[in-house]
Design a protein around this motif. Structure first.
Motif, mmCIF file in Angstrom:
data_model
loop_
_atom_site.group_PDB
_atom_site.id
_atom_site.type_symbol
_atom_site.label_atom_id
_atom_site.label_comp_id
_atom_site.label_asym_id
_atom_site.label_seq_id
_atom_site.Cartn_x
_atom_site.Cartn_y
_atom_site.Cartn_z
ATOM 1 N N ASP A 1 -25.515 -57.619 -3.668
ATOM 2 C CA ASP A 1 -24.941 -58.895 -4.072
ATOM 3 C C ASP A 1 -24.545 -58.913 -5.543
ATOM 4 N N LEU B 1 -18.180 -60.922 -6.939
ATOM 5 C CA LEU B 1 -18.830 -60.695 -5.663
ATOM 6 C C LEU B 1 -17.826 -60.847 -4.529
ATOM 7 N N ASN C 1 -15.921 -60.240 -1.102
ATOM 8 C CA ASN C 1 -16.420 -59.831 0.206
ATOM 9 C C ASN C 1 -15.352 -59.113 1.031
ATOM 10 N N ALA D 1 -27.268 -65.443 -5.189
ATOM 11 C CA ALA D 1 -26.036 -64.706 -5.449
ATOM 12 C C ALA D 1 -24.793 -65.570 -5.300
#
Length: 811
Positions: free
Chosen positions: A467, A803, A805, A795
């Protein structure tokens, strides 16, 4: 003679082996089987060398040596005393298969000048040959002590020092080496016990025998001296040492266990230590050397009373001075006055008074006011600074730096040669923090130990690396000291992590507890007095320094040192409960910090993206001699690209734009094309007589045979195309070697198709009917408490640019 120690009912292991001594005359060898580990019955041998004949050594007395090592069976191996050397004794402790820890104790021939501390030094070294390796570098040998070796030195020193009598000034040196390592059991707790055996057999008049063990908690059950593999699943790592009746030292970390659980672990360890100490005492009675009790030289009791009469009133007034520097100068002047009077009266000679003596200004400090937390911040790029003042005249400046994998700290140990740490805390204690002039440079042992304690306290609250794939460095510099600077580093480090935008799970704080054991001496009723958040004077003059870090629900790290010969479990229980109340108060004050914790990373922090490719495609990213990966870095301007053998690729960039460029190139390099896919506007890289090599993606080329270049017959490819031309191609075959066969003829216009030239693009090669997905993966190169994915994480507070995804799943 046989002695059977009582079984330890709390453990998961079978009953301990018996304790057997074989003592032939006149040269008594010794083989003692001690209950160290209960998971496996491996053995450790400790060899103790002693002699009534002093060897020829400059400035050295007869020594006692304990070495812990392998023995196939409990057989005696006596060596008769001879003119060439001392009689040898061997002590075998069941710990591991070929585990040898050698430990020696040696004293100087003459005593040192009187001082306020016992002149003892400890040196511990892990020989890499013990694990079948050699040191790197040009010299190929071990050099200065590594950080973890320094920590073991402290583990040996701290329980031994309280057992040394006051007035004994012979310089003593303890040397410990690991000569053989089985890869299963950690040698640190064995080294503590080996040092205790060697000291017990020596002439040093220590008061009591000590031993050390490690306690782990696996599946909610305590295990004495677990293996390194078992410790990976343990919620507790407790190193402790003590005597047969009391605890001298504990240190370790845990996953926010309650005070009750920690006390149960200490109780389990104390039972194991008690049995070891009993076996060592039998050994000492049989073949231990006579203690040098006559060498203890204490001042007469009337001298203490005389000093009190001289300095009593003035000392009380000096201690009322609030400011530290003026108080220290007043105490120093008072000290000079007392020494002058004692010299005139003949109690102290002038030569003696010039030597090292206990300095009142160094050990006496005033009690401080209520605890105060003050916060401020300075933002400089990816560095975040949080100054913390835990009390007047006590400050720590904490700095957090975020970086990529290249910032990770590499560690070389017997256990793991490829270990690296993505989180580490470095502690600095300059002499200016206490108003003194002193040496600066490489960190000393105290700085290494305090930094590790604060690091262990903060590591469990960090988010998992999947994370938050950053390397985190925390620096704690003590700018002014009058209390526990390591616990100030915990509080300051936590605030700095929050200010940097690191999504920690929850805040933690630390507090140092003190103890006055004999309160009757000061007019009390004799009940031990527990002190909270001790100051410098309480640390120096008190009997205990117990540091506890964690949150309001549990403990993450702890360390206890004492100056008396052990404390009992009830005293420790009271100290832990009082420390919990203190942590709650500190956390409440930390929650009032202004400005509040940052909810996003600094715009100057690097952007890190982790993607997954097929492992057999990693070599395409790296290229021959690293040429491809270097060209990607130069072309896109990213900070770095880390491609691992398992297919994990970590990209560190200065901004989103450069990150996306490198991500696109890597995706194209590692893509797996399918037969029938069409690639447009592809550049011809090479023209050969038999066809043309066409680049369908950066770094990916295929052959378009001359028969597939045109619908009409061509004598040679150069007649129709040259290098640099752009054409549309279709993938018609992938052979067993992964080579691509392309066709331009398959896309030539016919009655049902538009000319391919109408569909050409000018920006670069493209393809149709391909969709890629990225998977963020976790990158871990070390055993870390950050790896627990099931724990709650904050996170989601991190920025979307950090971060992401979205990443590539290759077909």
């Amino acid at each position: 003679m046989l002695a059977s120690p009582a079984p330890l009912h709390h453990l998961l292991l079978p009953a301990p082996p018996h304790l057997a001594f074989a003592l032939p005359n006149p040269a008594p060898p010794l083989h003692a089987w001690l209950p160290i580990s209960r998971l496996a019955p491996p053995r450790v041998a400790a060899f103790a060398h002693a002699s009534s004949r002093r060897p020829r050594r400059r400035d050295g007395r007869a020594r006692v040596v304990a070495a812990v090592g392998e023995e196939a069976a409990p057989a005696a191996a006596a060596e008769e005393a001879s003119s060439s050397g001392p009689t040898k004794f061997s002590v075998k402790i069941p710990v591991g298969d070929r585990h040898i820890v050698y430990c020696s104790v040696c004293m100087a021939d003459t005593p040192s000048d009187p001082s306020d501390f016992f002149p003892m030094s400890v040196h511990y070294q892990e020989r890499l040959s013990a694990a079948g390796r050699t040191s790197g570098g040009f010299f190929k040998r071990e050099g200065r002590a590594k950080d973890h070796e320094v920590l073991v030195c402290r583990l040996i020193d701290r329980p031994l020092r309280p057992t040394m009598p006051k007035g004994f000034y012979y310089e003593t040196q303890i040397l410990s080496w690991v000569f053989s390592y089985d890869g299963i059991h950690s040698p640190d707790c064995v080294a503590v016990t080996a040092a205790g055996i060697a000291m017990a057999l020596s002439e040093v008049p220590n008061k009591q025998t000590i031993a050390g063990v490690r306690i782990g908690m696996i599946n909610d059950q305590f295990v004495v001296n677990p293996t390194t593999e078992q410790m990976e699943d343990s919620e507790l790592d407790l190193m402790m040492a003590g005597t047969d009746s009391a605890i001298l030292m504990i240190e370790g970390f845990c996953d926010f266990l309650t005070e009750e659980k920690l006390l149960q672990a200490v109780e389990t360890g104390q039972e194991a230590i008690r049995e070891i100490c009993k076996a060592i005492d039998v050994l000492v009675q049989t073949c231990g050397k006579k203690k040098m009790v006559e060498a203890i030289n204490l001042p007469p009791p009337e001298l203490y009373r005389h000093v009190e009469d001289i300095s009593g009133d003035e000392l009380v007034k000096a201690l009322q001075i609030k400011q530290k520097i003026p108080r220290r100068k007043t105490l120093s002047a008072l000290e000079e006055k007392v020494i002058t009077i004692l010299s005139e009266q003949g109690y102290v000679s002038k030569d003696d008074s010039s030597g090292p003596i206990e300095n009142l200004a160094d050990i006496v400090e005033e009690e401080d006011e209520d605890e105060i937390i003050e916060d401020g911040e300075v933002d400089e790029g990816d560095v975040h600074i949080k100054p913390v003042s835990r009390k007047p005249y006590h400050q720590a400046l904490a700095v957090v730096t975020l970086g990529d994998y290249q910032m990770a700290q590499r560690i070389d140990t017997l256990v793991d040669t490829e270990e690296s740490k993505s989180f580490y805390l470095q502690y600095t204690f300059p002499p200016s923090s206490v108003g003194e002039v002193g040496r600066t440079g490489a960190p000393n042992r105290r700085e290494i130990g305090h930094g590790m304690l604060a690091e262990r306290a903060l590591e469990p609250i960090l988010p998992p690396e999947k994370d938050f794939p950053y390397t985190i460095r925390v620096e704690s510099t003590i700018t002014e000291s009058n209390g526990s600077s390591s616990m100030a580093s915990v509080c300051g480090g936590c605030l700095a992590l929050q200010d940097a935008g690191v999504p920690i799970k929850f805040p933690v704080a630390g507090i140092a507890m003190g103890l006055v054991l004999d309160t009757q001496e000061f007019g009390g009723d004799g009940t031990p007095l527990i002190l909270s958040d001790i100051t410098g004077s309480e640390d120096a003059s008190g009997d205990m320094d117990f540091k506890v870090a964690g949150n309001e629900h549990g403990i993450s790290a702890f360390q206890m040192d004492i100056k008396v010969v052990g404390i009992t479990l009830p005293v420790m229980e009271q100290a832990l409960r009082q420390a919990r109340d203190g942590r709650k108060h500190i956390l409440n004050e930390m929650s009032k910090c202004s400005p509040p914790p940052a909810k996003a990373l600094s715009p100057y922090a690097p952007v890190i993206h982790v993607m997954k490719v097929k492992p057999n495609k990693v070599n395409l990213i790296i290229g021959s001699g690293g040429r491809t990966i270097k060209s990607i870095i130069e072309e896109t301007g990213v900070y770095g690209i880390d491609a691992r053998d398992d297919g994990t690729v970590k990209i560190t960039a200065r901004d989103i734009e450069s990150l996306e460029k490198s991500k696109t190139i890597i995706t194209n390099l590692t893509m797996v094309p399918k037969v029938g896919e069409i690639f447009r506007n592809c550049e011809i890289k090479t023209v050969a007589p038999y066809g043309a090599f066409v680049e369908i993606a950066p770094g990916r080329e295929g052959l378009c045979h001359i028969s597939e270049l045109s619908s009409s017959w061509l004598a040679k490819a150069e007649d129709a195309y040259k290098v640099g031309d752009r054409i549309d191609v279709k993938l018609i075959e992938i052979n067993d070697k992964g080579q691509l066969r392309l066709s331009c003829k398959a896309l030539l216009p016919d009655a049902n198709q538009e000319p391919s030239s109408n569909r050409q693009q000018t920006s670069g090669p493209t393809k149709e009917k391909i969709v890629y997905k990225d998977d963020i993966v976790k990158v871990t190169t070390r055993r870390s408490r950050r790896k627990k994915e099931g724990e709650p994480s904050a996170a989601e507070n991190a920025t979307s640019k950090t971060l992401e995804n979205s990443t590539a799943e290759n077909a």
